[in-house]
Each structure stands twice: as C-alpha cells, then as structure tokens.
Design a protein around this motif. Structure first.
Motif, PDB file in Angstrom:
ATOM      1  N   ALA A 213      -1.407  54.347 119.736  1.00 21.08           N
ATOM      2  CA  ALA A 213      -2.689  54.765 119.148  1.00 21.08           C
ATOM      3  C   ALA A 213      -3.258  53.658 118.259  1.00 21.08           C
ATOM      4  O   ALA A 213      -4.455  53.361 118.309  1.00 21.08           O
ATOM      5  CB  ALA A 213      -2.497  56.049 118.335  1.00 21.08           C
ATOM      6  N   LYS A 214      -2.396  53.021 117.455  1.00 16.56           N
ATOM      7  CA  LYS A 214      -2.872  51.935 116.583  1.00 16.56           C
ATOM      8  C   LYS A 214      -3.460  50.803 117.424  1.00 16.56           C
ATOM      9  O   LYS A 214      -4.485  50.227 117.077  1.00 16.56           O
ATOM     10  CB  LYS A 214      -1.704  51.395 115.741  1.00 16.56           C
ATOM     11  CG  LYS A 214      -1.330  52.273 114.568  1.00 16.56           C
ATOM     12  CD  LYS A 214      -0.191  51.621 113.795  1.00 16.56           C
ATOM     13  CE  LYS A 214       0.445  52.613 112.852  1.00 16.56           C
ATOM     14  NZ  LYS A 214       1.732  52.161 112.333  1.00 16.56           N
ATOM     15  N   GLU A 215      -2.799  50.487 118.526  1.00 17.72           N
ATOM     16  CA  GLU A 215      -3.293  49.400 119.391  1.00 17.72           C
ATOM     17  C   GLU A 215      -4.646  49.789 120.010  1.00 17.72           C
ATOM     18  O   GLU A 215      -5.559  48.962 120.097  1.00 17.72           O
ATOM     19  CB  GLU A 215      -2.258  49.114 120.490  1.00 17.72           C
ATOM     20  CG  GLU A 215      -2.484  47.828 121.255  1.00 17.72           C
ATOM     21  CD  GLU A 215      -2.562  46.602 120.357  1.00 17.72           C
ATOM     22  OE1 GLU A 215      -1.753  46.492 119.427  1.00 17.72           O
ATOM     23  OE2 GLU A 215      -3.467  45.760 120.585  1.00 17.72           O
ATOM     24  N   LEU A 216      -4.792  51.049 120.399  1.00 19.97           N
ATOM     25  CA  LEU A 216      -6.071  51.508 120.979  1.00 19.97           C
ATOM     26  C   LEU A 216      -7.173  51.481 119.916  1.00 19.97           C
ATOM     27  O   LEU A 216      -8.315  51.104 120.205  1.00 19.97           O
ATOM     28  CB  LEU A 216      -5.910  52.917 121.557  1.00 19.97           C
ATOM     29  CG  LEU A 216      -5.010  53.018 122.799  1.00 19.97           C
ATOM     30  CD1 LEU A 216      -4.634  54.466 123.087  1.00 19.97           C
ATOM     31  CD2 LEU A 216      -5.717  52.398 124.014  1.00 19.97           C
ATOM     32  N   LEU A 217      -6.826  51.871 118.690  1.00 20.44           N
ATOM     33  CA  LEU A 217      -7.820  51.850 117.595  1.00 20.44           C
ATOM     34  C   LEU A 217      -8.216  50.407 117.274  1.00 20.44           C
ATOM     35  O   LEU A 217      -9.393  50.117 117.069  1.00 20.44           O
ATOM     36  CB  LEU A 217      -7.266  52.556 116.352  1.00 20.44           C
ATOM     37  CG  LEU A 217      -7.083  54.081 116.492  1.00 20.44           C
ATOM     38  CD1 LEU A 217      -6.215  54.626 115.363  1.00 20.44           C
ATOM     39  CD2 LEU A 217      -8.441  54.792 116.522  1.00 20.44           C
ATOM     40  N   THR A 223     -11.340  57.402 118.092  1.00 17.72           N
ATOM     41  CA  THR A 223     -10.369  58.481 117.876  1.00 17.72           C
ATOM     42  C   THR A 223      -9.362  58.432 119.015  1.00 17.72           C
ATOM     43  O   THR A 223      -9.736  58.087 120.146  1.00 17.72           O
ATOM     44  CB  THR A 223     -11.068  59.862 117.920  1.00 17.72           C
ATOM     45  OG1 THR A 223     -12.244  59.811 117.115  1.00 17.72           O
ATOM     46  CG2 THR A 223     -10.171  60.972 117.427  1.00 17.72           C
ATOM     47  N   VAL A 224      -8.113  58.748 118.722  1.00 16.00           N
ATOM     48  CA  VAL A 224      -7.090  58.807 119.768  1.00 16.00           C
ATOM     49  C   VAL A 224      -6.390  60.162 119.673  1.00 16.00           C
ATOM     50  O   VAL A 224      -6.098  60.639 118.566  1.00 16.00           O
ATOM     51  CB  VAL A 224      -6.059  57.665 119.613  1.00 16.00           C
ATOM     52  CG1 VAL A 224      -4.990  57.753 120.694  1.00 16.00           C
ATOM     53  CG2 VAL A 224      -6.733  56.295 119.653  1.00 16.00           C
ATOM     54  N   SER A 225      -6.150  60.807 120.804  1.00 18.25           N
ATOM     55  CA  SER A 225      -5.408  62.068 120.831  1.00 18.25           C
ATOM     56  C   SER A 225      -4.206  61.913 121.754  1.00 18.25           C
ATOM     57  O   SER A 225      -4.127  60.942 122.518  1.00 18.25           O
ATOM     58  CB  SER A 225      -6.305  63.206 121.316  1.00 18.25           C
ATOM     59  OG  SER A 225      -7.409  63.357 120.438  1.00 18.25           O
TER      60      SER A 225
END
Ligand SMILES: [Zn+2]
Ligand SMILES: [Zn+2]
Length: 241
Positions: A213-217, A223-225
């Motif tokens: 999630a951190k890498e996607l952000l 937002t990541v789910s």
C-alpha cells in the motif's frame, strides 16, 4: 465434510451447481447451504484492518492496534477467518494447484467487493517474486483476481512487482516481517489507478499489504484498500477488543 478424494469429484467441482467442499448439489452456486453454515465467517471485525475482534462488539469498532497506529490502507476485509476448512482449501490451491476452488472463493470475494469497495478502480494482486512464481507456476492472488475482473470489469494491474526475494513470512514476528519486506515492491511506469484494491489469499499481521500500500501511495494512488479470502489471527492478542 470431505475434501478432494478422487478425480471424479474433481470433475464435478469445475461445474457450478456442485458444492466444492462436499460434492452435493449447491443450488447453482459453488458452496452448498449446509457447508456455508459451518464455514468460519469473519463476522465481527475491526472496521479498519478487518481482523476478528471479540463477538458482540458494535459495528464500526476499531481495534486498539489501528487506534494507536493506523495502517496505510483505508480498510481491509476478509470474509473468512483462516480456519478449517478455509485454511485447508487455501493450502490446496497454493501448494497442490487445486485451482477449481478459486471460483468458489471468488464468488464470495465479489460479494464483499460490491458491498464494501464501491470506489475502487483497479485490482492489484500481491505479486510473488519471479523465482517463487516460476517454482509455483502461478500466483494465487492473480488467479483470484481473474474471476473478480470478469464479474466487475475492474482492470487487473500487473505493473507491481516484488523486487526482493523475501523469505517466507510464516513464523516471523511483526518487526521481523517489517524488515523482511523493506523495499520489497516496485511499481513500473505511471500507476493507472487512484484507488487500487490489493487482493490476496490470506492477511496475517497486514505487513505485506501495508508495504505494498505504501508503494502504491508513493506512486500516486490516493487511497488503497485490501481484500483477502481469509484473515489469520495475528500475534497481537493485546490489540484485540
Ligand atoms: Zn457443501
Ligand atoms: Zn484494526
């Protein structure tokens, strides 16, 4: 309830209408009503990380762990606790390539997705390192995403890779898991999603999903789910309500 015993039942399990767990008629579905009733549903969970909390808590309860240190993802959901027979089925998929179980789980994941994640715009299977993928021959997270894509039209993003061959997370505590996963993921090119949904088979401490999630952000997601089939008990009993 018996799990796979012979190849005849294997044939039936590819056909919707027969229960993949007991081989009885399943009213057009893939898991019959009787098996559904005894499955380990994750009914009382933290609104944020999705881990099971003590039954009787009001809806919307947030566990102590998420109150003190919220995860980088918005929320995680898992329809099941990682307990029998769901744990056995996940191992059968992963280690014995019994992929006919996947559509049964995908049906249930689709319902959770529709109910909980109306805003997501893409599916991101947790990637395996290429060596592990080569050994296993497939990624169970991608296999779960395929029927979800067919049912919802959400694209599957394959631009995330696992750049470090991390050792297995099993048996590691939270700090060791964190170290093990540092800089494990990379996003190639421009991220084609503002709200990706990470998909995997099991979530335990949430460390893998947190790092991803951190890498996607970092790569531009707003937002990541997270959606997984099952939630394993994490080693933080003090965090449970
Ligand atoms: Zn059944
Ligand atoms: Zn929580």
């Amino acid at each position: 309830m018996k799990l796979l015993k012979n190849s005849l039942t294997q044939l039936r399990r590819d056909i919707a209408g027969f229960c993949v767990l007991c081989d009885q008629a399943a009213d057009g579905g893939r898991i019959c009503g009787q098996c559904r009733r005894i499955l380990p549903w994750n009914d009382t969970f933290c609104e944020c990380c999705g881990q099971a909390v003590i039954a009787g808590q009001p809806p919307g309860v947030v566990c102590v762990g998420c109150q003190s240190l919220p995860p980088p993802f918005e929320k995680a959901r898992s329809p099941f606790i990682y307990d029998f027979p769901v744990d056995a089925v996940i191992k059968a998929i992963k280690f014995r390539r019994q992929l006919w179980y996947v559509p049964a789980f995908a049906d249930i994941l689709r319902r959770t997705l529709t109910r909980e994640f109306a805003q997501v715009d893409a599916l991101v299977p947790v990637p395996l390192h290429r060596w592990r993928q080569m050994t296993r021959g497939f990624n169970q997270a991608t296999e779960l995403c395929r029927p979800l894509h067919q049912a919802t039209g959400l694209p599957i993003l394959m631009q995330v890779t696992r750049i470090r061959a991390t050792s297995a997370q099993t048996g590691l505590n939270t700090a060791e898991r964190k170290r093990n996963l540092n800089n494990a993921f990379a996003v190639s090119g421009k991220l084609k999603s503002r709200h990706p949904l990470i998909v995997d088979d099991v979530i335990t401490t949430g460390e893998t999903c947190s790092q991803l999630a951190k890498e996607l952000l970092r790569s531009g997601a707003k937002t990541v789910s997270v959606l997984t089939v099952a939630r394993a008990a994490c080693n933080r009993p003090q965090d449970r309500l």
